[in-house]
Design a protein around this motif. Sequence first.
Motif, mmCIF file in Angstrom:
data_model
loop_
_atom_site.group_PDB
_atom_site.id
_atom_site.type_symbol
_atom_site.label_atom_id
_atom_site.label_comp_id
_atom_site.label_asym_id
_atom_site.label_seq_id
_atom_site.Cartn_x
_atom_site.Cartn_y
_atom_site.Cartn_z
ATOM 1 N N GLU A 53 0.914 -1.100 -0.049
ATOM 2 C CA GLU A 53 -0.085 -0.010 0.234
ATOM 3 C C GLU A 53 0.854 1.220 0.060
ATOM 4 O O GLU A 53 1.817 1.330 1.002
ATOM 5 C CB GLU A 53 -0.932 -0.080 1.302
ATOM 6 N N LEU A 54 0.648 2.107 -0.854
ATOM 7 C CA LEU A 54 1.393 3.359 -1.142
ATOM 8 C C LEU A 54 0.601 4.422 -0.752
ATOM 9 O O LEU A 54 -0.223 4.545 -1.409
ATOM 10 C CB LEU A 54 1.850 3.429 -2.602
ATOM 11 N N THR A 55 1.238 5.506 0.111
ATOM 12 C CA THR A 55 0.255 6.448 0.464
ATOM 13 C C THR A 55 1.072 7.632 0.141
ATOM 14 O O THR A 55 2.455 7.840 0.837
ATOM 15 C CB THR A 55 0.069 6.414 2.295
ATOM 16 N N GLU A 56 0.497 8.649 -0.618
ATOM 17 C CA GLU A 56 1.238 10.111 -0.577
ATOM 18 C C GLU A 56 0.714 10.882 0.322
ATOM 19 O O GLU A 56 -0.414 11.305 0.209
ATOM 20 C CB GLU A 56 1.168 10.221 -2.242
ATOM 21 N N LEU A 57 1.393 11.371 1.254
ATOM 22 C CA LEU A 57 1.001 12.412 2.167
ATOM 23 C C LEU A 57 0.733 13.698 1.594
ATOM 24 O O LEU A 57 1.600 14.151 0.685
ATOM 25 C CB LEU A 57 1.906 12.307 3.399
ATOM 26 N N GLY A 58 -0.383 14.575 2.094
ATOM 27 C CA GLY A 58 -0.664 15.754 1.820
ATOM 28 C C GLY A 58 -0.485 16.479 2.747
ATOM 29 O O GLY A 58 -0.018 16.208 3.771
ATOM 30 N N PRO A 59 -0.573 17.975 2.590
ATOM 31 C CA PRO A 59 -0.350 18.955 3.712
ATOM 32 C C PRO A 59 -1.309 18.727 4.966
ATOM 33 O O PRO A 59 -1.064 19.024 6.008
ATOM 34 C CB PRO A 59 -0.964 20.368 3.041
ATOM 35 N N LYS A 60 -2.709 18.149 4.548
ATOM 36 C CA LYS A 60 -3.496 17.908 5.651
ATOM 37 C C LYS A 60 -3.794 16.297 5.422
ATOM 38 O O LYS A 60 -3.673 15.723 4.604
ATOM 39 C CB LYS A 60 -4.685 18.529 5.498
ATOM 40 N N PRO A 61 -4.196 15.327 6.753
ATOM 41 C CA PRO A 61 -4.511 14.254 6.527
ATOM 42 C C PRO A 61 -5.436 13.908 5.557
ATOM 43 O O PRO A 61 -5.314 12.603 4.950
ATOM 44 C CB PRO A 61 -5.087 13.742 8.063
ATOM 45 N N GLU A 62 -6.474 14.570 5.373
ATOM 46 C CA GLU A 62 -7.493 13.950 4.454
ATOM 47 C C GLU A 62 -7.017 14.363 3.106
ATOM 48 O O GLU A 62 -7.580 13.790 1.836
ATOM 49 C CB GLU A 62 -8.688 15.193 4.474
ATOM 50 N N ASP A 63 -6.005 15.059 2.680
ATOM 51 C CA ASP A 63 -5.323 15.166 1.359
ATOM 52 C C ASP A 63 -4.499 13.880 0.840
ATOM 53 O O ASP A 63 -4.163 13.931 -0.356
ATOM 54 C CB ASP A 63 -4.298 16.555 1.317
ATOM 55 N N ALA A 64 -4.154 12.901 1.847
ATOM 56 C CA ALA A 64 -3.339 11.926 1.619
ATOM 57 C C ALA A 64 -4.035 11.118 0.397
ATOM 58 O O ALA A 64 -5.348 10.846 0.157
ATOM 59 C CB ALA A 64 -3.049 10.997 2.790
ATOM 60 N N VAL A 65 -3.182 10.442 -0.466
ATOM 61 C CA VAL A 65 -3.762 9.577 -1.563
ATOM 62 C C VAL A 65 -3.047 8.185 -1.449
ATOM 63 O O VAL A 65 -1.927 7.923 -1.290
ATOM 64 C CB VAL A 65 -3.449 10.182 -2.862
ATOM 65 N N ARG A 66 -4.025 7.318 -1.371
ATOM 66 C CA ARG A 66 -3.451 5.589 -1.309
ATOM 67 C C ARG A 66 -3.723 4.986 -2.387
ATOM 68 O O ARG A 66 -4.559 5.468 -3.097
ATOM 69 C CB ARG A 66 -4.661 5.024 0.027
ATOM 70 N N ALA A 67 -2.730 4.139 -2.770
ATOM 71 C CA ALA A 67 -2.899 3.458 -3.884
ATOM 72 C C ALA A 67 -2.308 2.097 -3.528
ATOM 73 O O ALA A 67 -1.239 1.828 -2.679
ATOM 74 C CB ALA A 67 -1.937 3.821 -5.101
ATOM 75 N N THR A 68 -2.762 0.899 -4.290
ATOM 76 C CA THR A 68 -2.235 -0.371 -3.816
ATOM 77 C C THR A 68 -1.399 -0.871 -5.139
ATOM 78 O O THR A 68 -2.156 -0.848 -6.535
ATOM 79 C CB THR A 68 -3.411 -1.492 -3.647
ATOM 80 N N VAL A 69 -0.369 -1.120 -4.958
ATOM 81 C CA VAL A 69 0.606 -1.639 -6.335
ATOM 82 C C VAL A 69 1.237 -3.041 -6.147
ATOM 83 O O VAL A 69 1.293 -3.248 -4.947
ATOM 84 C CB VAL A 69 1.813 -0.410 -6.735
#
Length: 145
Positions: free
Chosen positions: A76-92
């Motif tokens: 599971e790959l998570t790209e963090l954003g400035p706020k917790p709700e901005d995080a983008v998750r992807a399964t690779v």
Amino acid sequence: MHWQVIRANETQVLVGILGDNLSLAAELVSELWDAQIKAEYMLHTNVRKHLIRANKSGIPLVVIVGEKEIKEGIVELTELGPKPEDAVRATVPRSRFVEEIQALLLRKRDSTARLQRFLDLDLDFVGIYYHCFFFLSFLFFVFCF
């Protein structure tokens, strides 16, 4: 003027292992290091702890691997954003996670460069307005007083 993002450290990826599988952590981090990606690992059973650590350290990407991910051959790959709700998750797929991270980092670097060029351009305009304002103020005082 040249803008630069300052972070607490240079780590680009935090590999979060849900459990105590140190050999898996070493294997994943080693693959990232071989690809010239700055990475570190953390062993903990709570996903939230991994994300908090990455956020506090300014690490933009988190790879999470637990028992489920191992069985399915994914990460599971998570790209963090400035706020917790901005995080983008992807399964690779586990076999392609290094390439996916390289692509994400390249996109981040390109978007940062575009923003930097825009800010430099904007500052040039501010400089022009600044000089014009003072020049006109000077003329006003010279001819009015």
